[in-house]
Design a protein around this motif. Structure first.
Motif, PDB file in Angstrom:
ATOM      1  N   ALA A 397      42.569  46.318   2.451  1.00 54.19           N
ATOM      2  CA  ALA A 397      43.170  46.565   3.766  1.00 54.19           C
ATOM      3  C   ALA A 397      42.147  46.443   4.883  1.00 54.19           C
ATOM      4  CB  ALA A 397      43.820  47.946   3.787  1.00 54.19           C
ATOM      5  N   SER A 398      40.972  47.055   4.696  1.00 54.52           N
ATOM      6  CA  SER A 398      39.937  46.959   5.727  1.00 54.52           C
ATOM      7  C   SER A 398      39.341  45.562   5.766  1.00 54.52           C
ATOM      8  CB  SER A 398      38.848  48.013   5.483  1.00 54.52           C
ATOM      9  OG  SER A 398      38.333  47.928   4.175  1.00 54.52           O
ATOM     10  N   GLY A 399      39.345  44.868   4.613  1.00 51.31           N
ATOM     11  CA  GLY A 399      38.873  43.489   4.601  1.00 51.31           C
ATOM     12  C   GLY A 399      39.774  42.583   5.409  1.00 51.31           C
ATOM     13  N   MET A 400      41.080  42.740   5.273  1.00 48.86           N
ATOM     14  CA  MET A 400      42.007  41.934   6.057  1.00 48.86           C
ATOM     15  C   MET A 400      41.924  42.274   7.532  1.00 48.86           C
ATOM     16  SD  MET A 400      43.547  39.543   4.523  1.00 48.86           S
ATOM     17  CE  MET A 400      44.830  39.158   5.715  1.00 48.86           C
ATOM     18  N   ASN A 401      41.701  43.552   7.850  1.00 51.30           N
ATOM     19  CA  ASN A 401      41.553  43.931   9.252  1.00 51.30           C
ATOM     20  C   ASN A 401      40.332  43.255   9.876  1.00 51.30           C
ATOM     21  OD1 ASN A 401      40.254  46.307  11.257  1.00 51.30           O
ATOM     22  ND2 ASN A 401      42.420  45.859  11.553  1.00 51.30           N
ATOM     23  N   ALA A 402      39.212  43.274   9.142  1.00 50.60           N
ATOM     24  CA  ALA A 402      38.012  42.590   9.628  1.00 50.60           C
ATOM     25  C   ALA A 402      38.252  41.097   9.735  1.00 50.60           C
ATOM     26  CB  ALA A 402      36.836  42.876   8.686  1.00 50.60           C
ATOM     27  N   ASN A 403      39.013  40.554   8.786  1.00 51.39           N
ATOM     28  CA  ASN A 403      39.286  39.127   8.784  1.00 51.39           C
ATOM     29  C   ASN A 403      40.138  38.721   9.983  1.00 51.39           C
ATOM     30  OD1 ASN A 403      38.683  36.818   7.309  1.00 51.39           O
ATOM     31  ND2 ASN A 403      40.699  36.759   6.393  1.00 51.39           N
TER      32      ASN A 403
END
Length: 488
Positions: A397-403
């Motif tokens: 979830a945080s990876g997609m947000n950063a992405n």
């Protein structure tokens, strides 16, 4: 490797995580101001040298959510070591690169290190006392923006005193030390997500991200109406819905679409997209504005690369301080309120650059306001995402947000490049109105980010871990159900 029987003190873990995030964030920005130096040293041209940035952007956008997802499944600590080793190997190769092709390949390897950020958030959530999570997430998230600012400050002096090769040697040493510390001191993840790694979903996601970001980042030089640019946009329009449909129907999705539909998640992701458009564009174009020779154009300050970096030091310090205190502010006022204030400050700081940029003190004051906005917003977005999803999905979830923030940065930079250079002087430098109009566009995106932030749901009740076995879909469905008491 730290064992699970005797957990490392969370403060030691935090220092290791911050070192990893700082290394990654430095590599994001230190190269930008010295591209002309690299172009001359490696005997290449401007169109080719921009791939030093593009390769890193594409690689990081692909690997950030994938590494975060693998960490959720096989262990965040071991994937953190993998990401840091990739950063170190890429930095070593870049420092020794004899040609532009090797340097571009090295930057693509460095992009794998994008997984450091979502893994960091996941480890913090796993290891820290509950009352310490918000502050730690906020500080580590702000470090990404701080590192971007520090990179702009340090790039000039490093190249002047040593050489551009040291832009890679220094982060490499930091990353090697961080990888060793992570191996020995960061404990194994207690939370794991069952199931296989969905390779086909990863390939589909990588495909639409690459086609989109290639078109956006290179469209200005290729021509927005050129066959290759239009073709890439068409490919993105086809691949994106295919990927979403495949994920929705998969029993082991890479990105759980139920999780992405959680109200807090999708609204914060929209804020991230809009916010990224402004922040990363500022990192790219503010130094150029400061370096514009005022005696020739009538605007700018004629600063060197080193001087322009020092002029932005106040912004970097403000970002760092805002990140440190964001946890306390979130505990008192809530992460949503911090996000609204941060996005609003970003809009006001950008508006200031539009209407008052003739005196250096004006620009210094405005960029300091921007720094406060960056630090508060980064911290708040990360905390909202971490709190909104099941613990087993923190990394992805945080990876997609950063992405999504990275995609926003690519879009914003492309739009700003087109606006700033729309009317160039005979000597090739932009006219002053180009920067004014460009910064005006960012006022709009920052204002929209603040407005969307107002409507981010506030979770009143939340169960982070549900006893008993759960499928990933059930976990995400439970997370969405926990928001029935949300207020807007």
């Amino acid at each position: 490797m730290a064992g699970t029987d005797q957990r490392t003190d969370y403060r030691v873990t935090f220092l290791v995580l911050c070192a990893g995030v700082a290394s990654f964030s430095l590599l994001q920005s230190m190269v930008n101001p010295v591209l002309p130096t690299i172009e001359a040293a490696l005997d290449t041209d401007q169109a080719t040298v921009t791939w030093v940035l593009t390769a890193y952007l594409l690689s990081a956008s692909v690997f950030t959510p994938i590494i975060g997802r693998i960490g959720d499944k096989v262990g965040k600590e071991r994937m953190l070591v993998v990401a840091l080793v990739a950063l170190a190997v890429g930095s070593l190769l870049a420092a020794l690169a004899p040609s532009i092709g090797v340097l571009i390949a090295a930057r693509a390897i460095q992009g794998i290190g994008g997984g450091v950020l979502p893994l960091t958030f996941g480890i913090i959530r796993d290891e820290f006392p509950r009352d310490k999570v918000a502050g730690a997430v906020g500080t580590s998230a702000a470090l990404l923006a701080v590192g971007g600012g520090i990179g702009l400050v340090l790039a000039g002096p490093i190249v002047d005193v040593l050489s551009y090769h040291w832009l890679f040697w220094i982060p490499m040493v930091m990353t090697v030390l961080a990888a060793l510390a992570a191996y020995f001191f960061v404990p194994e993840s207690p939370e794991r997500t069952a199931g296989r790694i969905n390779v086909s979903s990863a390939l589909l996601m990588s495909s639409w991200l690459v086609t989109l970001l290639l078109a956006v980042s290179q469209g200005h030089s290729w021509g927005w109406g050129s066959p290759i640019t239009v073709g890439l946009f068409v490919a993105t329009a086809v691949l994106l819905p295919v990927w979403v449909r495949a994920e929705a129907r998969s029993d082991s999705p890479l990105i759980d679409m139920r999780m992405m539909r959680i109200p807090t998640v999708w609204t914060v992701n929209l804020v991230s997209l809009l916010f990224g458009m402004g922040m990363y564009s500022m990192f790219a174009f503010l130094p150029q504005f400061l370096q514009t020779p005022d005696d020739v154009t009538g605007y700018g300050f004629g600063a060197s690369v080193t001087q322009s970096g020092l002029m932005l030091l106040g912004q970097t310090v403000a970002t760092f301080l805002a990140g440190i205190y964001s946890g306390r502010l979130a505990a008192r006022f809530g992460s949503k309120a911090v996000l609204v204030v941060g996005a609003t400050l970003t809009a006001f700081g950008t508006l200031g650059l539009v209407v008052a940029h003739d005196q250096l003190w004006m620009v210094l004051a405005e960029t300091t306001v921007l720094g406060l906005g960056f630090g508060l917003s980064f911290a708040a977005m990360s905390n909202l995402i971490v709190d909104a999803v099941p613990q087993s999905q923190t990394g992805v979830a945080s990876g997609m947000n950063a992405n999504i923030r990275t995609v926003g940065g690519a879009l914003g930079s492309a739009v700003l490049a087109s606006v700033v250079t729309a009317n160039a002087r005979p000597d090739g430098l932009p006219v002053e109105a180009g920067y004014t109009h460009g910064f005006g566009v960012l006022v709009v995106t920052s204002t929209l980010a603040a407005l969307v932030a107002v409507f981010v749901p506030v979770i009143k009740a939340r169960t982070h871990v549900v006893p008993g076995p759960q499928t990933e879909a059930e976990a995400a469905e439970h997370a969405a159900a926990a928001e029935v008491t949300a207020v807007r």
